[in-house]
Design an enzyme around this catalytic site. Sequence first.
Site, PDB file in Angstrom:
ATOM      1  CG  ASP A   1      35.903  33.722  36.454  1.00 18.98           C
ATOM      2  OD1 ASP A   1      35.220  33.357  38.018  1.00 18.98           O
ATOM      3  OD2 ASP A   1      35.343  34.702  35.581  1.00 18.98           O
TER       4      ASP A   1
ATOM      5  CB  THR B   1      27.913  33.898  40.610  1.00 13.77           C
ATOM      6  OG1 THR B   1      27.383  35.019  40.835  1.00 13.77           O
ATOM      7  CG2 THR B   1      26.454  33.419  41.110  1.00 13.77           C
ATOM      8  N   GLY B   2      29.918  35.270  42.597  1.00 16.99           N
ATOM      9  CA  GLY B   2      30.031  36.203  43.964  1.00 16.99           C
ATOM     10  C   GLY B   2      28.679  36.577  44.305  1.00 16.99           C
TER      11      GLY B   2
ATOM     12  NE  ARG C   1      25.984  44.134  39.159  1.00 10.86           N
ATOM     13  CZ  ARG C   1      27.099  43.261  39.340  1.00 10.86           C
ATOM     14  NH1 ARG C   1      26.326  42.097  39.026  1.00 10.86           N
ATOM     15  NH2 ARG C   1      27.906  43.954  39.210  1.00 10.86           N
TER      16      ARG C   1
ATOM     17  CG  ASP D   1      32.360  35.287  36.349  1.00  4.67           C
ATOM     18  OD1 ASP D   1      31.874  34.888  37.244  1.00  4.67           O
ATOM     19  OD2 ASP D   1      32.695  35.796  35.607  1.00  4.67           O
TER      20      ASP D   1
ATOM     21  CE  LYS E   1      29.717  54.315  44.141  1.00  2.00           C
ATOM     22  NZ  LYS E   1      29.438  54.989  43.163  1.00  2.00           N
TER      23      LYS E   1
ATOM     24  CG  PHE F   1      34.625  48.782  45.896  1.00  2.00           C
ATOM     25  CD1 PHE F   1      33.542  48.405  46.049  1.00  2.00           C
ATOM     26  CD2 PHE F   1      35.274  47.662  45.128  1.00  2.00           C
ATOM     27  CE1 PHE F   1      32.608  47.577  46.951  1.00  2.00           C
ATOM     28  CE2 PHE F   1      34.927  46.227  45.624  1.00  2.00           C
ATOM     29  CZ  PHE F   1      33.334  46.376  45.733  1.00  2.00           C
TER      30      PHE F   1
END
Lengths: 330, 1249
Positions: free
Chosen positions: B884, B743-744, B663, B448, B629, B606
């Site tokens: 994971d 990975t996402g 990010r 991950d 956001k 979220f």
Amino acid sequence: MNTNLCFCYSDSKFTQQELPACKPILTPQWVISAFMLVSFVFIPIGVASLLASRDVVEIIYQYETECIPAPMRGDKLKFIQSTENKTCNRKLIVPKLMKQPIYVYYQLDNFFQNHRRYVKSRSDVQLQDPKNENDTSSCDPEDLSNGSPIVPCGLIAWSLFNDTYSFSRNNQNLTVNKRGISWKSDRDSKFGDNVFPKNFQNGTIKGGASLDTTIPLSEQEDLIVWMRTAALPTFRKLYGKIEVDLQANEVIDVTLQNNYNTYSFDGKKKLVLSTTSWLGGKNNFLGIAYLTVGGLCFFLAMAFAVIYLVKPRRLGDPSYLSWNKNPAGH
Amino acid sequence: MQFLSTIPPSGFSLRIVSAIPKMSGWDRVRSSRSRLGGLSRNSHASEPQPSSRTVRLGRVQPQAPGYRTIYCNDREANLPVRFKGNSIATTKYSIFTFLPKGLFEQFRRVANLYFLMISILSTTPISPVHPITNVAPLSLVLFVSLVKEAFEDWKRLQNDKAINSTLIGVLQDQKWEHIPWRKLQVGDIVRVKQDGFFPADLLFLASTNPDGICYIETANLDGETNLKIRKALERTWDFLTPDKASKFKGEMQCEQPNNSLYTFTGNLIVENQTLPLSPNQILLRGCSLRNTEYIVGAVIFTGHETKVMMNAMNVPSKRSTLERKLDKLILTLFGALFLMCLIGAVGSGVFISRKYYYLGLGESVENQFNPSNRFLVATLTMFTLITLYSTIIPISLYVSIETVKFIQSTQFINKDLHMYHIETNTLALARTSNLNEELGQVEYIFSDKTGTLTRNLMDFFKCSIGGEVYGTGNTETQKGAAQRNGIIVEEVWKSATAVHEKGFNFDDARLMRGAWRNERNPDTCKEFFRCLAICHTVLPEGDESPEKITYQAASPDEAALVTAAKNFGFLFYRRTPTMIKVRESHVEKMGKTQDVSYEILNVLEFNSTRKRQSVVCRYPDGRLVLYCKGADSVIYERLADGNNEIKKSTREHLEQFGSAGLRTLCLAYRDLSCNLYESWNEKFIQAKSSLRDREKKLDEVADLIENDLILIGSTAIEDKLQDGVPSCIETLARAGIKIWVLTGDKMETAINIAYACKLINNDMKQFIISSETEAIREVENQGGQVEIARFIKETVEQELKKCLKEAQRYLCAVSRPKLALIIDGKCLTYALEPSLRGNLLNLSLNCSSVVCCRVSPLQKAQVTSLVKKGAQKITLSIGDGANDVSMIQAAHVGIGISGLEGMQAVMASDFAIAQFRFLTDLLLVHGRWSYLRICKVVMYFFYKNLTFTLTQFWFTFQTGFSGQRFYDDWNQSLYNVIFTALPVIIVGLFDKDVSASLSKKYPELYKEGIRNSFFKWRVVGVWAFFSLYQSLVFYHFVTTSSSNGHNFSGKMFGLWDVSTMAFTCVVVTVNLRLLMACNSITRWHHISVAGSILAWFVFIFIYSGIMTPYDRQENVFFVIYVLMSTFYFYLTLLLVPIVALLGDFIYHGLQRWFFPYDYQIIQEIHRHDPDDNSREELLEIGNQLTPEEQRSYAISQLPRETSKHTGFAFDSPGYESFFASQQGVYAPQKPWDVARRASMRSQRTPKKI
């Protein structure tokens, strides 16, 4: 940061796997020295053993055919099962001086004393104590005779060897001492001195020797010897001792009673007269083995030395690492 | 009294219970329930109802099947249903079931079962050996295993007892009575004090805190240490004191016990009101109460029906590959056994004959020796020989291996200082001891990214406001890129305004200290900061000053954003359930500070489907604003028209940030009119109270308002690498391990991290299969789902074929560059389809590193199984988060990072380590050693039993194939369990070829494990050959040399003298042989080897020295003394072991010289090194965070049109349980509620002061 950390582990060489250890590496030097060491130790032992074995004088006389009268040799089995006189006189020549004690052995061949059915066909408790004479469960089929127990029971005792030998020199009898031919531990502990043979060899077929019912088992040494079953189908058993020296080229007259049936299974019978050394009887095997291994090690040491000279490899040569040989690294 | 009406859908269960004035509410509820008893199909359906209660009242309301009804504070009413008690038993056995069940468990092992059968066989007369021969080792093995089981179960029992007898306050007769947990019943009202654990799953009724909230710690459930908030229904706040609480009567209808930790649906019916219950009112067993004096709750689920217990399911244990190969070896041994028996059986049939009259083979002889039926003789002898040769199967092998592995994992792995992380005070943890040696053979690592390779420490690094980029820092990626281009990066002097704290690493004088007022559009800046300060689910903690305040957030991204707002002068300092208080500086004018309260009206949370989060707030002046956001993709499609300039430049910035490895999040807002809001809010409330599909409905409602947004800007957060990751990866790569990153994250982020980690470099040929191409995008914009799927599949197929062809060309080329594959989740979906799977596997196996981005947890697991099953390679998955878990469970070895993100990965893992870099130690040191050791142990067991059995076999030939045993029963039975048992365990623990530091210095050594060099059939063959050789030496040397008298007495040896001699030689040789196989010899080796040989002598001295009344044939009486009285004994004892070992010695000498193993060369290179016990180095952390050059090369390699990536990587791991999402439940835990309620704390604190 937390400075007062809890070190919850035991910081020992054991858990960290750092126990002191020696790490032997089998370098050529080591290999060669090990070989040399073995050869240096083994060759003297081998020589000593061989010498000891060579000092032993041994007379082996195979008689199972010769002791049958020539006309009867066509059907040896019939002869041995008949009631004819089975006495057989032979002369043996002493090749070398034989110092006393001279051990008399009989050697049988193709006789499976180690067969499973045979080995277990005995009753040790019965042999030890008259109280246990009925304990014959393991002795089948030689357990009972007309409903009463046989002492000693079982196939081993039943098939007791019954050839006899007597020796004379210049018409003078050579005494064969039959005492002390069995291991003391057997005599003392396995065979009771108050156990007497009972119903022994009462059956229709006699397997072998009979026993004197007046002598306790602990003194029936032939039986005791016989009942220490042999490991291999070819075996020797001690018959007695001649306690005088025999001179070289003397002629020994042997009178054999050829009673024992080895003919049904083509077994050989041999009479053996042998002196002993510190190593025991004549046995070249140990000496030869020691010498061979010692010699082989010496040879190997030399061979390894030559190989290392011809095809040397520097100790710890990184080019021998697999990833250096194959740079692609697959 | 019947009130008939239509039956509302059960999902929407607002239940009306009509009242009869005379009856109290409680009675009414009860009577209606008893009627319902007949209708509902759940557990109490068949219970007889007391007739006095079958009064029909109210409407008939069918319950959905599987609902349970609980009467609070009324034990009598709950009685008929017979809920389970609250005592728990985690023990596997009870006193009565221990023996049968424990033995059953043991006999599920084939080896034990085999020995049981042999033992039974050996009680028959057919057997050549006494039953003791087989029963003794079997009993010893069983005894050891059972003792272990019993000990473990005993510990569990003690634990259960302690838990079950913990006292808890229960409401009885208007008093709090203390009763043990086990006596608690469903429906009881309990009081839990501060720091106490909840005894069962409770309905939260009342709390000493105002506003009916309490704080709980859920560390036992999910490992998250941050406090969670639970809030009681307002209706029940009063039932706090005993007298009040005793008046509480209510009926609860809720789901049946299940294992979903984050969901709960149910209704509380109290005084005619139906109140919907949510997970927010549920206090789960296993959690503990914090910061609250006490709470009162009603028991819902007890004992084994609590959610935590329902979750405690046994994970199927993994077996190591080596153990599975071991099964094959055992099978081979069975084959050999069968062959030996067959030869013996045929021999016996041929041998048996009446001519051996001394065997007494008369007419009545038993079948086994009856020469008239040779076939029967052979068949029975077959069985005889099976019992005789049973020692060929090493019965104690499994026990020994388990012991070795257990000590390896508990003493070595768990206590290794090299894997001690000082900052978190964590040691490595082996959660299973089955897989130690598997660690030594791993070829593929699936990792991950977030939290594993990276720290999951987010720093606010840059932002873009109103189309302007702020933030002067350079990421390491950018520095590297600049250096590659020959630009010398001057270290930018940090301006005086630069602030660097946790979560904030930003420097731009234009924004700091109110300077933003002078920017081009200060209003946008203001919205930006407000959005940061308001739109979140963060909790403030500590003093309400900028220096001291800390933020608690479920995801570090959020904390970073709020910290950023603080640094920009918008200090979020207090949260109440309905308000957010922000201390705003420089808003009205420079230097002025004012506290502003924003009323939070709604929070749209979220989750990974929504990829956004919104807050509707009301300004003090009445302005209604929705702040939002989220990911650029979702925000952009919800933006209002116009403002294209800003949209365009912001998108460019997003791409910039993304390619710099940052990010990103987009921020937007929307002004709401009052009418619009009111009408929407109604729908929202409706959705919120729905029982079924609540989450889905909430999402739908949220979608209604989240549009026509106005873009403010975007944020960029830096994700830091873990310590030592690049060098660890490089080391692992040198060890021949291929590392895949799953990975996402977006492709660029993933590639950046891959570069930073040295997974990819410029010398590599990169294959990129991405769904983000113009062509695909075009189809996506036009076509329907089917069309899109077809198109992407075709594209992926073509790409794969093209890449494969190219890869093959590269592999044939002389230079053979390493290959790397980068593929995204969408393409992977299609590439994983059965038709393309082969191609994908082919291509990826040729690549030394693979990066899969944008993959779902399921895909992670699929990729792992693809390699595990498709390529038959040994795989390892490492990860830290709930997402994971599937991957960790799918791989051969699962590793969890015991870090910040919760414990779910650790709970699912086989090993847990604190840092990625500890993989080096875990694999290269522990794994490799374990592999070597276990191989050695297995091989040695194989060898020693084969050698022993073969000597018996040779003897069979000379006993007329009768199956006579060579060795005494006791000798044979103790051979495995005493005379040769301990040294091999010592080797399994202590053997070391090269030291730990050399293992890491020469990672290539690990390849021997990947190639399985030490457990090949060739190796087995070599051992088997020497077994054969040695057994021949033992048998023939000893027997041949025994054929004469052996000392001056001229007496002869019998069978048992010879066999004891041979046995002595076997024991001595086999033990010495082990020493020869050792790479390092500690004093334990000496002690155990010498001890084993000595044990044999001591045993035989005693054993042969005594006569027993017990029925043993006095075979071995005095044999050792007889033997030792001869020179023969000593000469043979010197000769035979040396001859037997000579073969191995020559082999080793030649092998080492001409075909050395790698480790042997390393040993030679470092033969003069002292033992490197450099302890002081241990706790030092190698900081290898040097910027790797040229790692943004990959970005430039990307096809330009695909570079639409913007680095959106916001994820909030704490919110979502992977399990929950698998069950189709979205965002089960409510961070917003947590945050809102937690704000009570900040209210309370000032009061106390």
